[in-house]
Design a protein around this motif. Structure first.
Motif, short mmCIF file in Angstrom:
data_model
loop_
_atom_site.label_atom_id
_atom_site.label_comp_id
_atom_site.label_asym_id
_atom_site.label_seq_id
_atom_site.Cartn_x
_atom_site.Cartn_y
_atom_site.Cartn_z
N LEU A 333 1.13 -35.73 -12.67
CA LEU A 333 1.14 -34.71 -11.62
C LEU A 333 1.83 -33.45 -12.12
CD1 LEU A 333 2.28 -36.99 -8.66
CD2 LEU A 333 -0.06 -36.51 -9.40
N GLN A 334 1.30 -32.30 -11.73
CA GLN A 334 1.95 -31.04 -12.09
C GLN A 334 3.10 -30.72 -11.14
OE1 GLN A 334 -0.67 -27.67 -13.29
NE2 GLN A 334 -2.34 -29.01 -12.65
N SER A 335 2.85 -30.83 -9.84
CA SER A 335 3.86 -30.44 -8.86
C SER A 335 3.59 -31.15 -7.54
CB SER A 335 3.84 -28.92 -8.67
OG SER A 335 4.92 -28.51 -7.88
N ALA A 336 4.07 -32.38 -7.43
CA ALA A 336 3.79 -33.19 -6.24
C ALA A 336 4.37 -32.54 -4.99
CB ALA A 336 4.37 -34.59 -6.41
N ASN A 337 3.58 -32.57 -3.91
CA ASN A 337 3.97 -31.89 -2.68
C ASN A 337 3.84 -32.79 -1.45
OD1 ASN A 337 4.89 -29.42 -1.50
ND2 ASN A 337 2.84 -29.05 -0.68
N GLY A 338 3.77 -34.10 -1.67
CA GLY A 338 3.69 -35.02 -0.55
C GLY A 338 2.62 -36.07 -0.78
N LEU A 339 2.50 -36.98 0.19
CA LEU A 339 1.52 -38.05 0.09
C LEU A 339 1.22 -38.60 1.47
CD1 LEU A 339 3.19 -41.29 -1.37
CD2 LEU A 339 4.45 -39.42 -0.34
N PRO A 354 0.43 -27.02 -7.63
CA PRO A 354 1.09 -26.03 -8.49
C PRO A 354 1.22 -24.70 -7.75
CG PRO A 354 -0.72 -27.13 -9.62
CD PRO A 354 -0.84 -27.49 -8.18
N TYR A 355 2.35 -24.06 -7.90
CA TYR A 355 2.58 -22.81 -7.17
C TYR A 355 1.57 -21.75 -7.58
CZ TYR A 355 4.85 -18.73 -5.20
OH TYR A 355 5.12 -17.59 -4.48
N GLY A 356 0.94 -21.13 -6.56
CA GLY A 356 0.00 -20.04 -6.80
C GLY A 356 -1.40 -20.48 -7.15
N ALA A 357 -1.68 -21.78 -7.15
CA ALA A 357 -3.01 -22.29 -7.49
C ALA A 357 -3.49 -23.25 -6.41
CB ALA A 357 -2.98 -22.99 -8.85
N ALA A 358 -4.80 -23.46 -6.36
CA ALA A 358 -5.35 -24.43 -5.42
C ALA A 358 -4.81 -25.82 -5.73
CB ALA A 358 -6.87 -24.42 -5.49
N SER A 359 -4.67 -26.62 -4.69
CA SER A 359 -4.11 -27.96 -4.84
C SER A 359 -5.17 -28.96 -5.25
CB SER A 359 -3.48 -28.42 -3.53
OG SER A 359 -2.47 -27.53 -3.11
N ASP A 360 -4.75 -29.97 -5.98
CA ASP A 360 -5.57 -31.16 -6.22
C ASP A 360 -5.02 -32.29 -5.36
OD1 ASP A 360 -7.38 -30.15 -8.10
OD2 ASP A 360 -5.98 -30.50 -9.75
N THR A 369 -4.54 -47.45 -8.95
CA THR A 369 -5.72 -47.05 -9.72
C THR A 369 -6.29 -45.75 -9.17
OG1 THR A 369 -6.28 -49.37 -10.17
CG2 THR A 369 -8.03 -47.73 -10.45
N LEU A 370 -6.48 -44.76 -10.04
CA LEU A 370 -7.04 -43.48 -9.61
C LEU A 370 -8.52 -43.65 -9.28
CD1 LEU A 370 -6.69 -40.41 -9.21
CD2 LEU A 370 -7.34 -40.13 -11.61
N LYS A 371 -8.90 -43.27 -8.05
CA LYS A 371 -10.28 -43.39 -7.60
C LYS A 371 -11.02 -42.06 -7.64
CE LYS A 371 -9.88 -47.32 -4.40
NZ LYS A 371 -10.18 -47.77 -3.02
N ARG A 372 -10.29 -40.99 -7.36
CA ARG A 372 -10.97 -39.71 -7.18
C ARG A 372 -9.93 -38.60 -7.14
NH1 ARG A 372 -13.80 -37.64 -1.53
NH2 ARG A 372 -14.56 -35.65 -2.33
N THR A 373 -10.34 -37.40 -7.54
CA THR A 373 -9.54 -36.19 -7.35
C THR A 373 -10.44 -35.11 -6.77
OG1 THR A 373 -8.00 -36.68 -9.16
CG2 THR A 373 -8.20 -34.39 -8.49
N PHE A 374 -9.95 -34.42 -5.74
CA PHE A 374 -10.72 -33.30 -5.20
C PHE A 374 -9.79 -32.10 -5.00
CE2 PHE A 374 -9.42 -35.77 -1.46
CZ PHE A 374 -8.90 -34.80 -0.60
N GLU A 375 -10.38 -30.92 -5.07
CA GLU A 375 -9.62 -29.68 -4.91
C GLU A 375 -9.62 -29.26 -3.45
OE1 GLU A 375 -9.72 -26.27 -7.86
OE2 GLU A 375 -10.72 -25.32 -6.15
N ALA A 376 -8.43 -28.96 -2.94
CA ALA A 376 -8.28 -28.50 -1.56
C ALA A 376 -7.84 -27.04 -1.57
CB ALA A 376 -7.29 -29.39 -0.82
N GLY A 377 -7.08 -26.62 -0.56
CA GLY A 377 -6.65 -25.23 -0.46
C GLY A 377 -5.32 -24.99 -1.14
N MET A 378 -4.65 -23.92 -0.72
CA MET A 378 -3.39 -23.54 -1.33
C MET A 378 -2.24 -24.35 -0.72
SD MET A 378 -4.41 -21.26 -3.46
CE MET A 378 -2.90 -20.48 -3.98
N SER A 379 -1.50 -25.03 -1.57
CA SER A 379 -0.32 -25.78 -1.18
C SER A 379 -0.62 -26.82 -0.09
CB SER A 379 0.80 -24.84 -0.69
OG SER A 379 2.02 -25.53 -0.58
N THR A 380 -1.52 -27.73 -0.41
CA THR A 380 -1.82 -28.83 0.51
C THR A 380 -0.54 -29.62 0.80
OG1 THR A 380 -4.07 -29.01 -0.33
CG2 THR A 380 -3.18 -30.92 0.83
#
Length: 388
Positions: A333-339, A354-360, A369-380
């Motif tokens: 993880l680059q910058s975890a912001n919750g779960l 990550p600050y200033g970028a769209a969240s994954d 086990t990682l199932k999927r990654t999707f891009e959301a908005g700013m600071s999900t």
């Protein structure tokens, strides 16, 4: 990798951009719109996590806090039938953005409630994010105040605010019908800045961060809407305060940013999850934590200290036995912001912002086990699951 709250500790204290879980009662109103976009795999599903009663997740609302001063907060919906993530539902439904810093989101009955901290308002919407009412939050002299976190119970939605209050919204009239000052007259520094809030056993429990100097949990009788007392806890209870499925209240104190050059090792106060028994109001320390999410007897935990990167870990704690097991590698993880945890499938959604970028948003099975990654908005910062 460092957790987002640690990396931006000084900035976040000033701006109040951290988020956490609020009280999320199962919604029973009209579902979200059918417009979706993004995503490629189906997530979610059905399960039997309630001792025999089947739970099915239809999807989840995703709150994107946005950047401070950017007026780019937004709400998306992840549709579990299609696996698609919508565009900003609020902008689509209202022709304008949600505002500056979407702090918390609560789905209760047929409505959605969002505190928009930087814009000093609470927005009430239908389940398609069409605005029903926008409530400005201000002092008696009209000075704007930042609303913070929410909890819902018994037909009321409660929200904290930085004027030291908790306010009560009647969900039928959509009007504030009560406002309670949590700061006792003559209180010293450390008794202000109420943050995360939850309800249990007819009471509201409110983290009092004191702008990193507080060490209190305010207790409010919900029926009479009166303050009962303050409970002393570890330093700086902040964004995390939830009622778990076992009936206990769990909250996190961020401590004093252990490892800071201004501190000696004997002065370190580490981020710590504590447990309160709502029958007795007795508190005990449990384990190190920054962000927490509950599923049955398990607590999923992300933990880090900005100045002590070597202590970072993501793990699962069994709330009955106290056993701990590693969950995922924090280095991923680059910058975890919750779960958040899907109550049906048990999948765990980790917000990487990550600050200033769209969240994954990374989706893991209960075994990590990682199932999927999707891009959301700013600071999900939050997901609220819609179940039936």
């Amino acid at each position: 990798m460092k957790l987002n709250w640690c990396k931006l500790a000084i900035m976040a204290l000033a701006l109040g951009v951290f988020t956490a879980c609020s009280e999320d009662d199962e919604p029973n109103g009209e579902g979200p719109g059918t417009e979706t976009g993004g995503g490629d795999d189906t997530t979610g599903g059905s399960g039997d996590n309630t001792g025999g009663e089947s739970v099915v997740s239809l999807g989840a609302y995703v709150l994107n806090t946005g950047n401070w001063g950017g007026n780019d907060a937004g709400i998306q919906f992840l549709d579990f039938q299609t696996g698609e993530l919508s565009e900003d539902l609020y902008a689509a439904a209202n022709g304008e953005g949600l505002g500056d810093l979407g702090q918390d989101l609560c789905v209760y009955g047929s409505k959605i409630y969002v505190t928009v901290s930087g814009s000093s308002k609470v927005v009430i919407m239908d389940r398609k994010c069409k605005v029903l009412k926008s409530i400005p939050v201000a002092t008696e002299d009209g000075t704007p105040v930042e609303p913070r976190y929410m909890a819902a119970c018994e037909g009321k939605v409660y929200f904290t605010a930085y004027d030291g209050t908790v306010s009560r919204i009647d969900t039928t009239s959509m009007a504030i019908d009560g406002k309670l000052n949590l700061i006792d007259a003559g209180a010293q520094t450390g008794y202000d800045h109420p943050e995360a809030i939850t309800s249990a056993n007819g009471k509201l429990y409110v983290n009092i961060s004191g702008y990193s100097k507080g060490k209190w949990l305010a207790v409010v009788d919900a029926a009479s809407f009166t303050k009962l007392k303050d409970i002393e806890v570890m330093l700086n209870p902040y964004t995390q305060c939830i009622t778990a499925e076992d009936g206990y209240v769990y909250f996190v104190s961020n401590g004093n940013y252990a490892g800071s050059p201004s501190l000696t090792p004997d002065q370190y106060i580490y981020g710590t999850m504590q447990r309160l028994d709502p029958e007795t109001d007795q508190v005990e320390q449990v384990c190190h934590a920054t962000y927490i999410a509950n599923a049955g007897d398990k607590m999923y935990i992300l933990y880090s200290e900005y100045y002590l990167p070597e202590v970072a870990r993501a793990y699962v704690r069994d709330l009955k036995t106290g056993a701990e097991s590693e969950f995922i590698d924090m280095a991923d993880l680059q910058s975890a912001n919750g779960l958040a945890v899907d109550p049906a499938s048990g999948d765990v959604y980790v917000f990487d912002a990550p600050y200033g970028a769209a969240s994954d948003v990374h989706v893991y099975g209960a075994d990590g086990t990682l199932k999927r990654t999707f891009e959301a908005g700013m600071s999900t910062s939050k997901m609220v699951f819609v179940t039936k």
